[in-house]
Design a protein around this motif. Structure first.
Motif, PDB file in Angstrom:
ATOM      1  N   LEU A 200      46.743  63.809  66.392  1.00  0.00           N
ATOM      2  CA  LEU A 200      45.465  64.512  66.661  1.00  0.00           C
ATOM      3  C   LEU A 200      44.196  63.933  66.256  1.00  0.00           C
ATOM      4  O   LEU A 200      43.366  63.935  67.095  1.00  0.00           O
ATOM      5  N   ALA A 201      44.074  63.271  64.997  1.00  0.00           N
ATOM      6  CA  ALA A 201      42.939  62.983  64.562  1.00  0.00           C
ATOM      7  C   ALA A 201      42.598  61.719  65.256  1.00  0.00           C
ATOM      8  O   ALA A 201      41.331  61.406  65.822  1.00  0.00           O
ATOM      9  N   LEU A 202      43.286  60.756  65.785  1.00  0.00           N
ATOM     10  CA  LEU A 202      43.090  59.458  66.568  1.00  0.00           C
ATOM     11  C   LEU A 202      42.731  59.832  68.041  1.00  0.00           C
ATOM     12  O   LEU A 202      41.704  59.254  68.567  1.00  0.00           O
ATOM     13  N   ASN A 203      43.209  60.900  68.547  1.00  0.00           N
ATOM     14  CA  ASN A 203      42.885  61.246  69.826  1.00  0.00           C
ATOM     15  C   ASN A 203      41.557  61.780  69.779  1.00  0.00           C
ATOM     16  O   ASN A 203      40.718  61.501  70.973  1.00  0.00           O
ATOM     17  N   MET A 204      41.046  62.643  68.862  1.00  0.00           N
ATOM     18  CA  MET A 204      39.894  62.983  68.577  1.00  0.00           C
ATOM     19  C   MET A 204      38.705  61.998  68.524  1.00  0.00           C
ATOM     20  O   MET A 204      37.853  62.036  69.078  1.00  0.00           O
ATOM     21  N   VAL A 205      38.912  61.106  67.692  1.00  0.00           N
ATOM     22  CA  VAL A 205      38.095  59.963  67.191  1.00  0.00           C
ATOM     23  C   VAL A 205      37.781  59.172  68.542  1.00  0.00           C
ATOM     24  O   VAL A 205      36.814  58.858  68.804  1.00  0.00           O
ATOM     25  N   PHE A 206      38.907  58.580  69.373  1.00  0.00           N
ATOM     26  CA  PHE A 206      38.701  57.914  70.475  1.00  0.00           C
ATOM     27  C   PHE A 206      37.843  58.688  71.542  1.00  0.00           C
ATOM     28  O   PHE A 206      37.227  58.088  72.276  1.00  0.00           O
ATOM     29  N   ASP A 207      38.043  59.897  71.825  1.00  0.00           N
ATOM     30  CA  ASP A 207      37.336  60.674  72.683  1.00  0.00           C
ATOM     31  C   ASP A 207      35.810  60.765  72.157  1.00  0.00           C
ATOM     32  O   ASP A 207      34.949  60.592  73.091  1.00  0.00           O
TER      33      ASP A 207
END
Length: 342
Positions: A200-207
């Motif tokens: 979840l954290a990485l998906n939000m960071v790359f968004d």
């Protein structure tokens, strides 16, 4: 190395080399020095860093870059050569920690957001002039009952992306570091929970990186490995490697040139073993290497003990750990290698 963002990023994750995290704040280095009974003075900090940066075999063969603290970026060796000059001569890229630390996030009890965006454009310009070609910003993500919240993850992802854009504007490669902490307070911090939060954290960071127009070819990701909490049920090293690869494949675009893992409280050998197994498995589009602090330095720190006559032994200990992780970065490390003389 070319002075483009992509060229610098590639140099930072070149085969068999990784990044030394020597960016401990004055307060953090005091804790390290307290372990060995050394006074936390500027001269002792300078002497300790000089011991590391002048370990020629380690720096030339296994260390592609060094993250520095503001004080250290401005310091020189006893010879009068600046640390930046010494690093460049060994082929290592000088970098700089630019965040101002994780502070309590208003409205989100138990969670933090990293500060330091105010005035960052001006600081980056100065750091570039001092020789820094990459920077680091760390976000801290805790796992606990009901944590992390999406609000806290969003705040940290946005700050990481804002920082990254400012770095690239200044000609500096950003290391983007969202760290899911492994010292969870209870047995509920399983490896499955770590996977869920990291994904979840990485998906939000790359968004956010996409939204802020960050050039993914000119950055390096510094994530945690997918590991259970220290109080959670432990798993085999192969499980850590397989779940970490799966999580990164699900979240990290192939345009990112490299992933330099933090050690995150793992033991020296565990951090090395997990990295080695991942590289043996292979099948991913990025370089997988290390960006370790304590896991590279601890043995050298103990051997040094604040005494000049111990420098050769301390450099040998540092070189051994750097060599082990260099092998792990190419998937050629084995447990038997640890028995080499340091």
């Amino acid at each position: 190395m070319t002075e483009t963002l992509a060229g610098i990023a590639k140099a930072m994750v070149q085969d068999g080399q990784g990044i030394l995290a020597a960016d401990e704040s004055t307060g953090t280095i005091k804790k390290r020095f307290d372990q060995i009974g050394v006074e936390n003075t500027e001269e002792n900090r300078r002497a300790y860093r000089e011991m590391l940066f002048t370990a020629d075999e380690a720096m030339k063969n296994y260390v592609s870059g060094v993250i520095l603290y503001d004080e250290t970026l401005r310091q020189s060796a006893k010879s009068g050569r600046t640390f930046v000059e010494i690093m460049k001569a060994s082929g290592s890229v000088p970098g700089i920690k630019v965040d101002m630390g994780a502070k309590p996030l208003a409205g989100f009890p138990g969670e933090k957001v990293t500060e330091g965006l105010d005035g960052l454009r001006e600081r980056l310009k100065e750091y570039y002039e001092l020789g820094a070609r990459f920077a680091k910003w760390r976000a801290v993500i805790d796992i606990a009952e009901g944590l992390p919240t999406r609000g806290a993850l969003a705040a940290n992802a946005h700050a990481l992306a804002r920082y990254a854009t400012l770095c690239q504007e200044a000609g500096i490669v950003p290391i983007v570091e969202p760290e899911v902490i492994m010292d969870g307070p209870n047995s509920g911090h399983t490896i499955e929970r770590c996977y869920e939060v990291t994904e979840l954290a990485l998906n939000m960071v790359f968004d956010e990186l996409f939204a802020q127009r960050v050039d993914l070819t000119g950055m390096v990701l510094k994530p945690n490995m997918v590991v259970p909490g220290q109080k959670g049920p432990q798993v085999q090293a192969e499980t850590v490697a397989e779940m970490t690869i799966a999580c990164l494949k699900a979240t990290v675009p192939p345009a990112v040139p490299g992933i330099a893992f933090l050690s995150g409280g793992q033991s020296d050998e565990a951090a090395t073993e997990h990295l080695a197994i991942m590289n043996k498995i292979g099948g991913f589009p990025w370089k997988m290497t290390f960006s370790y602090g304590r896991a590279l330095q601890q043995a050298a720190l103990k051997a040094w003990g604040g005494r000049e006559e111990n420098v050769p032994a301390a450099q040998a200990a540092f070189t051994h750990r750097a060599r082990m992780n260099g092998r792990a970065a190419t998937g050629t490390w084995s447990p038997e290698d640890e028995r080499e003389a340091a």
